[in-house]
Design an enzyme around this catalytic site. Structure first.
Site, PDB file in Angstrom:
ATOM      1  N   TYR A 101      -1.172  -0.388  10.631  1.00 54.55           N
ATOM      2  CA  TYR A 101      -1.516  -1.058   9.362  1.00 54.55           C
ATOM      3  C   TYR A 101      -0.367  -0.929   8.364  1.00 54.55           C
ATOM      4  O   TYR A 101       0.135  -1.925   7.819  1.00 54.55           O
ATOM      5  CB  TYR A 101      -2.807  -0.462   8.776  1.00 54.55           C
TER       6      TYR A 101
ATOM      7  N   THR B 220       0.826  -1.209   0.000  1.00 51.81           N
ATOM      8  CA  THR B 220       0.000   0.000   0.000  1.00 51.81           C
ATOM      9  C   THR B 220       0.859   1.257   0.000  1.00 51.81           C
ATOM     10  O   THR B 220       1.989   1.244   0.512  1.00 51.81           O
ATOM     11  CB  THR B 220      -0.912  -0.008   1.253  1.00 51.81           C
TER      12      THR B 220
HETATM   13  N1  LIG Z   1      -8.830  -1.485  -0.616  1.00 53.19           N
HETATM   14  C1  LIG Z   1      -7.807  -0.673  -0.848  1.00 53.19           C
HETATM   15  O1  LIG Z   1      -7.979   0.476  -1.292  1.00 53.19           O
HETATM   16  C2  LIG Z   1      -6.387  -1.139  -0.577  1.00 53.19           C
HETATM   17  C3  LIG Z   1      -5.344  -0.201  -0.732  1.00 53.19           C
HETATM   18  C4  LIG Z   1      -4.031  -0.623  -0.502  1.00 53.19           C
HETATM   19  C5  LIG Z   1      -3.753  -1.944  -0.164  1.00 53.19           C
HETATM   20  N2  LIG Z   1      -4.787  -2.840  -0.003  1.00 53.19           N
HETATM   21  C6  LIG Z   1      -4.449  -4.227   0.354  1.00 53.19           C
HETATM   22  O2  LIG Z   1      -5.066  -5.093  -0.574  1.00 53.19           O
HETATM   23  C7  LIG Z   1      -5.435  -6.320   0.048  1.00 53.19           C
HETATM   24  C8  LIG Z   1      -6.890  -6.619  -0.242  1.00 53.19           C
HETATM   25  O3  LIG Z   1      -7.703  -5.539   0.237  1.00 53.19           O
HETATM   26  P1  LIG Z   1      -9.285  -5.579   0.084  1.00 53.19           P
HETATM   27  O4  LIG Z   1      -9.761  -4.170   0.027  1.00 53.19           O
HETATM   28  O5  LIG Z   1      -9.641  -6.523  -0.984  1.00 53.19           O
HETATM   29  O6  LIG Z   1      -9.683  -6.161   1.530  1.00 53.19           O
HETATM   30  P2  LIG Z   1     -10.758  -7.302   1.900  1.00 53.19           P
HETATM   31  O7  LIG Z   1     -10.925  -7.226   3.393  1.00 53.19           O
HETATM   32  O8  LIG Z   1     -11.954  -7.196   1.037  1.00 53.19           O
HETATM   33  O9  LIG Z   1      -9.965  -8.633   1.514  1.00 53.19           O
HETATM   34  C9  LIG Z   1      -9.045  -9.264   2.387  1.00 53.19           C
HETATM   35  C10 LIG Z   1      -9.397 -10.745   2.387  1.00 53.19           C
HETATM   36  O10 LIG Z   1      -8.447 -11.443   3.204  1.00 53.19           O
HETATM   37  C11 LIG Z   1      -9.131 -12.371   4.015  1.00 53.19           C
HETATM   38  N3  LIG Z   1      -8.288 -12.599   5.211  1.00 53.19           N
HETATM   39  C12 LIG Z   1      -7.943 -11.703   6.152  1.00 53.19           C
HETATM   40  N4  LIG Z   1      -7.159 -12.288   7.070  1.00 53.19           N
HETATM   41  C13 LIG Z   1      -6.999 -13.580   6.694  1.00 53.19           C
HETATM   42  C14 LIG Z   1      -6.303 -14.688   7.248  1.00 53.19           C
HETATM   43  N5  LIG Z   1      -5.628 -14.586   8.390  1.00 53.19           N
HETATM   44  N6  LIG Z   1      -6.337 -15.868   6.595  1.00 53.19           N
HETATM   45  C15 LIG Z   1      -7.052 -16.005   5.432  1.00 53.19           C
HETATM   46  N7  LIG Z   1      -7.740 -14.994   4.879  1.00 53.19           N
HETATM   47  C16 LIG Z   1      -7.718 -13.794   5.505  1.00 53.19           C
HETATM   48  C17 LIG Z   1     -10.464 -11.722   4.326  1.00 53.19           C
HETATM   49  O11 LIG Z   1     -11.473 -12.654   4.711  1.00 53.19           O
HETATM   50  C18 LIG Z   1     -10.771 -11.043   2.993  1.00 53.19           C
HETATM   51  O12 LIG Z   1     -11.483 -11.907   2.125  1.00 53.19           O
HETATM   52  C19 LIG Z   1      -5.110  -6.163   1.522  1.00 53.19           C
HETATM   53  O13 LIG Z   1      -3.882  -6.819   1.775  1.00 53.19           O
HETATM   54  C20 LIG Z   1      -4.983  -4.667   1.695  1.00 53.19           C
HETATM   55  O14 LIG Z   1      -4.099  -4.346   2.739  1.00 53.19           O
HETATM   56  C21 LIG Z   1      -6.094  -2.466  -0.204  1.00 53.19           C
END
Ligand SMILES: NC(=O)c1ccc[n+]([C@@H]2O[C@H](COP(=O)([O-])OP(=O)(O)OC[C@H]3O[C@@H](n4cnc5c(N)ncnc54)[C@H](O)[C@@H]3O)[C@@H](O)[C@H]2O)c1
Length: 328
Positions: free
Chosen positions: A143, A119
């Site tokens: 985070y 991120t």
């Molecule tokens: N949404 C954004 O704008 C954004 C920006 C920068 C980085 N990210 C990164 O992208 C990734 C995905 O983000 P997202 O928005 O899709 O989030 P999200 O919460 O929709 O997806 C994360 C998924 O990981 C699963 N998960 C969490 N902990 C787990 C574990 N211990 N074991 C197995 N599964 C687990 C959750 O059930 C979920 O399905 C994350 O790593 C997040 O940090 C997201």
């Protein structure tokens, strides 16, 4: 031709599920590995769903041994910055301990390629805009620090093992599948576009704008919104790059264009055809005035160009929120 298996940790979440769609379209077989803590069973449509936690090493060994994926895409994380300040231990446990368990399972199973979701929060407060990959990394919340720790671990794996990585540092993921089969669905929701849409739909009373006195063109914060399908496309390219023998890298994913909160709200009001109530609040501590990506490396190394505009983002998000029967 048989599909090539890849493990998608966190593939039942927002960005992971859109990436599974792109992987399937590119001839891969996404095996979703997700504990469904924040993901949705209904989002796993393009391959098998294995329920499991990345902290569960025995389960990971079993799944890697069974499916023999050629690579791992690692989205699994807790993602809400405010929650990371309230409960940093949960974030270190899930995002750091969990990721280290996944890396060590990958190593034991001889998986040689991993694409890691990082991120722009690993940069902290901007010293220059747009931010390139060599901007100093000084995250300002737990985070961001959990992601930074795993970036460092990946570098050591690169130096001392056969595991190669592409770390993708996303700016603001937004929008949805144009057929509205999947979309943004976080609980609680903290992202601006779904919050504004829920306000336009009357599911929330007001949309709160935090800070209107920043040194930006209209006083509100500037962010770089990138369509989730463009992110998904970049993951397929990063995967292919690694399978072709590419060296480990960290790469920004953003459009390079900043949008103020007020501009975003106007676009959403247009997409929805409904003006909605907005309340101005004080600045929130820790919010950067401007976050915009320099995306030259993604263009050069991955041949990636963002295809979708802010209007595409808001239109697809609106369609998802208004036509999906999954959302309450
Ligand atoms: N949404 C954004 O704008 C954004 C920006 C920068 C980085 N990210 C990164 O992208 C990734 C995905 O983000 P997202 O928005 O899709 O989030 P999200 O919460 O929709 O997806 C994360 C998924 O990981 C699963 N998960 C969490 N902990 C787990 C574990 N211990 N074991 C197995 N599964 C687990 C959750 O059930 C979920 O399905 C994350 O790593 C997040 O940090 C997201």
């Amino acid at each position: 031709m048989p599909e090539i298996p890849v493990l998608v940790a966190g593939g039942a979440g927002y960005i992971g599920s859109h990436t599974c769609l792109a992987l399937a379209q590119a001839g891969f077989r996404p095996i979703v590995y997700d504990n469904l803590s924040n993901g949705h069973r209904e989002f796993s449509k393009w391959g098998p769903l294995v329920e499991g936690d990345i902290r569960d090493r025995a389960r990971l060994d079993e799944v890697l041994n069974h499916y023999k994926p050629v690579a791992i895409l690692h989205f699994a994380a807790l993602i809400e910055v405010g929650e990371s300040v309230r409960d940093p231990v949960a974030f270190y446990e899930n995002n750091v301990v969990g990721s280290l368990s996944l890396l060590s399972a990958a190593q034991a199973a001889h998986v040689r390629a991993i694409v890691f979701s990082s991120t722009c929060a690993t940069y902290g407060l901007p010293e220059m805009i747009p931010m390139s990959e060599n901007h100093p990394q000084a995250p300002i919340n737990p985070y961001g620090r959990t992601k930074w720790v795993i970036e460092q671990a990946l570098r050591d794996y690169d130096s001392y093992t056969e595991l190669r990585h592409v770390t993708l540092r996303y700016f603001n993921a937004a929008g949805a599948d144009f057929e509205a089969r999947i979309g943004e669905w976080h609980t609680p929701e903290t992202h601006a576009i779904p919050l504004a849409i829920e306000t336009a739909l009357g599911r929330r009373e007001t949309f709160q704008v935090f800070g209107t006195d920043y040194d930006t063109r209209d006083g509100t914060c500037v962010r770089d919104y990138v369509h989730v399908l463009d992110l998904a496309d970049a993951h397929v390219r990063a995967l292919q790059y690694l399978l072709d023998g590419g060296a480990s890298r960290s790469i920004n994913l953003g459009t390079g264009t900043g949008t103020t909160v007020n501009e975003l709200l106007r676009t959403i009001a247009t997409a929805s055809g409904r003006p909605f109530p907005i309340v101005e609040r004080e600045r929130r501590p820790g919010d950067s005035p401007v976050l915009v990506a320099n995306n030259e490396m993604a263009r050069e190394v991955l041949g990636w160009t963002p295809r979708y505009s802010l209007e595409d983002i808001t239109r697809s998000a609106w369609q998802w929120h208004t036509s999906s029967n999954l959302l309450g």
